[in-house]
Design a protein around this motif. Structure first.
Motif, short mmCIF file in Angstrom:
data_model
loop_
_atom_site.label_atom_id
_atom_site.label_comp_id
_atom_site.label_asym_id
_atom_site.label_seq_id
_atom_site.Cartn_x
_atom_site.Cartn_y
_atom_site.Cartn_z
N CYS A 1 -13.05 1.73 -1.71
CA CYS A 1 -13.52 0.36 -1.95
C CYS A 1 -15.03 0.29 -1.76
O CYS A 1 -15.75 -0.31 -2.57
N MET B 1 -5.95 -2.36 -2.25
CA MET B 1 -5.34 -3.05 -1.10
C MET B 1 -3.84 -2.82 -1.06
O MET B 1 -3.24 -2.68 0.02
N SER B 2 -3.22 -2.74 -2.23
CA SER B 2 -1.79 -2.48 -2.29
C SER B 2 -1.46 -1.10 -1.75
O SER B 2 -0.43 -0.91 -1.08
N LEU C 1 -9.83 2.81 1.86
CA LEU C 1 -10.86 1.85 2.23
C LEU C 1 -12.24 2.37 1.86
O LEU C 1 -13.10 1.61 1.36
N THR D 1 -1.67 -1.35 2.09
CA THR D 1 -0.51 -2.01 2.68
C THR D 1 0.76 -1.18 2.50
O THR D 1 1.66 -1.22 3.35
#
Length: 260
Positions: free
Chosen positions: A246, A212-213, A243, A216
């Motif tokens: 993930c 996620m870091s 993504l 962002t």
């Protein structure tokens, strides 16, 4: 007679690797030596390795072309931070996490070898991640007056930085805890067993937090665009690959367990 009984008891004591393997089997529903893996598992494992390599390659290209086209990406340069963090948590982290299940249960590697590869990759990711944060810290220190003139804090100015440092702390603590517990002969088997669920949870939390870091961070670099310019499309593609990682990692552990 007593010596024979003592020897028999010693033979009955399970090896640490055997205990870890059995516990891993019960937690993640996997087992050593199972080669007949599901199509979902194969696709998720392949996707993890392919997307990880694609992400670091595209990120390097994007940084070199659009962020640091004239200067080398070296220490105390802005572009080094996203490159190192992508290397750590877009390549080494996902591959290291996937290795635990894929190499042993998919490829049939020994438990001890899969464990060593897992340890090596994630330790390298933790070290590189710390170096990446240190690089950005120096960059911000060197430009402190500019940051202050804009009304910004010198460090941890964005939601990205807060998310990133939090995830890094968990990642490093997780790596250190894993080394201390599972590579320390002084730790009792019962304590290793008790720590395993915590190890799995913290590892998952840190892994998805660092991904996620990255996303962002890409948002900070690319922000908004017209969906047509090469720079805009390239950074968005990097975010989508992260993504996708993930999803692949989640599928590796959610896929039906390999059968003998």
């Amino acid at each position: 007679m007593q010596e024979e009984m003592s020897s028999a008891r010693l033979r009955e004591v399970p090896k640490v690797d055997d205990v870890e393997e059995n516990l891993e089997d019960s937690l993640l529903e996997t087992g050593k030596g199972r080669k007949n893996v599901s199509l979902i598992f194969k696709a998720a494992a392949s996707g993890t390795y392919i997307l990880s390599v694609m992400l670091i390659a595209l990120m390097y290209y994007a940084l070199k072309k659009y962020v640091s086209p004239d200067d080398p990406i070296n220490w105390a340069s802005f572009a080094l931070h996203p490159l190192l963090m992508t290397l750590a948590f877009g390549l080494l982290g996902p591959v290291g996490a996937a290795t635990w299940r894929c190499f042993e249960h998919g490829l049939g590697l020994s438990h001890s070898l899969a464990k060593f590869i897992h340890f090596s990759l994630l330790t390298a990711a933790a070290v590189i991640g710390v170096v990446g944060v240190a690089d950005m810290w120096v960059v911000h220190e060197n430009g402190a007056s500019v940051q202050v003139s804009k009304g910004w804090a010198v460090h941890f100015q964005s939601a990205h930085s807060w998310l990133g440092i939090s995830s890094l702390i968990v990642f490093v603590a997780q790596a250190a805890g894993g080394v201390f517990t599972f590579y320390n002969p002084a730790v009792e088997v019962a304590k290793k067993q008790a720590f395993m669920p915590v190890h799995v949870f913290l590892g998952s939390f840190a892994l998805f937090g660092t991904l996620m870091s990255i996303i962002t961070g890409i948002l900070t670099l690319g922000y908004r665009g017209d969906n047509q310019s090469p720079k805009d499309v390239l950074f968005k593609a990097c975010a989508m690959i992260a993504l996708g990682l993930c999803g692949c990692l989640a599928l590796i552990y959610a896929a039906p367990k390999p059968r003998a």
